[in-house]
Scaffold this active site. Structure first.
Site, PDB file in Angstrom:
ATOM      1  CB  SER A  95      -0.940   0.014   1.208  1.00 46.08           C
ATOM      2  OG  SER A  95      -0.189  -0.174   2.383  1.00 46.08           O
ATOM      3  CB  THR A 148      -1.652   5.462   3.811  1.00 51.43           C
ATOM      4  OG1 THR A 148      -2.445   5.213   2.676  1.00 51.43           O
ATOM      5  CG2 THR A 148      -1.033   6.828   3.738  1.00 51.43           C
ATOM      6  CB  THR A 197      -0.658   6.227   0.079  1.00 51.32           C
ATOM      7  OG1 THR A 197      -1.472   5.063   0.097  1.00 51.32           O
ATOM      8  CG2 THR A 197      -1.319   7.241  -0.832  1.00 51.32           C
ATOM      9  NE  ARG A 236      -9.018   7.201  -4.295  1.00 48.77           N
ATOM     10  CZ  ARG A 236      -8.348   7.032  -3.171  1.00 48.77           C
ATOM     11  NH1 ARG A 236      -7.053   6.815  -3.191  1.00 48.77           N
ATOM     12  NH2 ARG A 236      -8.961   7.069  -2.005  1.00 48.77           N
ATOM     13  CB  VAL A 237      -5.649  12.017  -6.439  1.00 47.17           C
ATOM     14  CG1 VAL A 237      -4.845  12.626  -5.298  1.00 47.17           C
ATOM     15  CG2 VAL A 237      -4.788  11.937  -7.704  1.00 47.17           C
ATOM     16  N   GLY A 238      -6.282  10.167  -3.700  1.00 50.34           N
ATOM     17  CA  GLY A 238      -6.916  10.149  -2.381  1.00 50.34           C
ATOM     18  C   GLY A 238      -6.526  11.345  -1.541  1.00 50.34           C
ATOM     19  CG  ASP A 239      -6.530  10.652   2.642  1.00 49.65           C
ATOM     20  OD1 ASP A 239      -6.377   9.676   1.891  1.00 49.65           O
ATOM     21  OD2 ASP A 239      -6.274  10.626   3.862  1.00 49.65           O
ATOM     22  CB  THR A 268      -4.157   5.794   7.561  1.00 47.81           C
ATOM     23  OG1 THR A 268      -4.093   4.652   6.704  1.00 47.81           O
ATOM     24  CG2 THR A 268      -4.652   5.362   8.927  1.00 47.81           C
ATOM     25  N   GLY A 269      -6.719   5.595   5.700  1.00 46.27           N
ATOM     26  CA  GLY A 269      -8.044   5.028   5.493  1.00 46.27           C
ATOM     27  C   GLY A 269      -8.660   5.500   4.193  1.00 46.27           C
ATOM     28  N   GLY A 285      -9.701   7.579   1.605  1.00 46.01           N
ATOM     29  CA  GLY A 285      -9.322   8.969   1.377  1.00 46.01           C
ATOM     30  C   GLY A 285     -10.479   9.898   1.075  1.00 46.01           C
TER      31      GLY A 285
HETATM   32  C1  SD4 Z   1      -6.076   6.760   0.060  1.00 47.00           C
HETATM   33  N1  SD4 Z   1      -5.776   7.201   2.376  1.00 47.00           N
HETATM   34  O1  SD4 Z   1      -5.514   6.769  -1.025  1.00 47.00           O
HETATM   35  C2  SD4 Z   1      -5.260   6.454   1.278  1.00 47.00           C
HETATM   36  C3  SD4 Z   1      -5.238   4.989   1.469  1.00 47.00           C
HETATM   37  C4  SD4 Z   1      -5.110   4.527   2.853  1.00 47.00           C
HETATM   38  O2  SD4 Z   1      -5.609   2.987   4.389  1.00 47.00           O
HETATM   39  O3  SD4 Z   1      -4.724   5.212   3.755  1.00 47.00           O
HETATM   40  N2  SD4 Z   1      -5.525   3.363   3.120  1.00 47.00           N
HETATM   41  O4  SD4 Z   1      -7.287   6.948   0.188  1.00 47.00           O
END
Ligand code: SD4
Length: 318
Positions: A75, A177, A195, A205-208, A228-229, A231
């Protein structure tokens, strides 16, 4: 209301006097928090950098870079799971005590997105570069590409393609992440986040994680937070920024993380199966963590020791 009056009103509830009176870390030694078990070697590396008189910014960069280089990590970095089209795309950001920031998103085939983010911060007037532009900039600025093919990852992706069932999993293998927030012995703060994002995400796609205020936020006057998690949930609520702003207003670090989690759940009634975890570090060394589901652990370095800690949580996954 005049602008000056408006600003003054905005400043007042910050409890600036209280914040100014907070001392630096309890023992004058560094305090480092980073997400998940893979934070342990990352924190160790960050400590090494600080011990060698590196800056706290160098420490958070070098710390998470260890995890980026670990090709067994699914990840973070080039060992990360790909998007639904089979491309591993990387997101990262970094921020210093004074709020200077660098970020990179949708980057392919570079071992250290965090170093690209740092370079963007140091060498451009911008905060974030993405995709092809980021790649061209990185190549022109001394970074080289690295192509990695991991049969196990390719096989799992091909297997996934059979159903293309997009289900975010809670605590996938308990390593996600990496986000890191740190304070050196003099009370200077910095943070980093890197991450490969959610597995099998839509291409592009782009996350947080590379978004300042979402996956990471540092304000040397107050503290730092990272996430984390899932996004999307963190972006919608400006999660890390929310945690820091709550600390600015006197909320204790753990409570601030919990309130950020509660806000996510409040805004998304009926939400199930999405993990989000926050870490917070206040400028006096107080720190906290909180997650939606049980299972979010983090590496904590304090008073010369690094250990794994379990975050308090809202509920168990059944
Ligand atoms: C995301 N926050 O790209 C990241 C992924 C992540 O636990 O943290 N996963 O959304």
């Amino acid at each position: 209301m005049s602008l000056a009056g408006g600003l003054a009103t905005w400043m007042e509830p910050l409890q600036a006097a209280d914040l100014a009176s907070l001392t630096t870390g309890p023992s004058g030694t560094p305090i480092i928090l980073s997400t998940w078990r893979h934070g342990l070697p990352a924190n160790d590396r960050a400590v090494e950098v600080l011990n060698a008189k590196g800056s706290v910014l160098d420490a958070v960069e070098e710390g998470v870079a260890v995890v980026e280089s670990d090709l067994t990590n699914r990840s973070v970095g080039l060992g990360g799971r790909p998007d639904r089209d089979g491309f591993t795309t990387l997101d990262a950001c970094i921020q210093d005590h004074d709020g200077r920031a660098g970020a990179v998103a949708f980057l392919r085939e570079f071992e250290h997105p965090i170093k690209v983010a740092r370079a963007i911060m140091d060498r451009t007037p911008h905060v974030m570069l993405v995709g092809n532009g980021a790649e061209q900039w990185a190549l022109a600025n001394g970074f080289t590409k690295r192509k990695v093919d991991i049969p196990e990852v390719r096989k799992a992706w091909k297997e996934w393609l059979k159903t293309s069932d997009y289900k975010p999993l809670v605590n996938i293998e308990n390593h996600d992440t990496i986000g890191m927030v740190a304070m050196d012995a003099n009370g200077k703060l910095a943070g980093s986040c890197t991450t490969s994002g959610l597995a099998y995400k839509v291409h592009g796609r782009v996350g947080d994680s590379p978004i300042i205020g979402a996956g990471l936020f540092v304000d040397g006057d107050v503290g730092a937070a990272c996430a984390t998690g899932t996004g999307e949930l963190v972006i919608r609520t400006s999660g890390s920024h929310a945690v820091v702003e709550m600390m600015r207003n006197g909320v204790e670090p753990e409570e601030a993380c919990e309130r950020a989690v509660r806000r996510i759940l409040h805004k998304h009634p009926g939400l199930k199966g999405h993990q989000v975890g926050f870490l917070a570090l206040r400028k006096d060394g107080a720190h906290g963590a909180y997650s939606v589901y049980k299972g979010f652990d983090y590496a904590l370095t304090k008073e010369g020791r690094t250990q794994l800690a379990d975050a308090p949580y809202m509920m168990e996954w059944d």
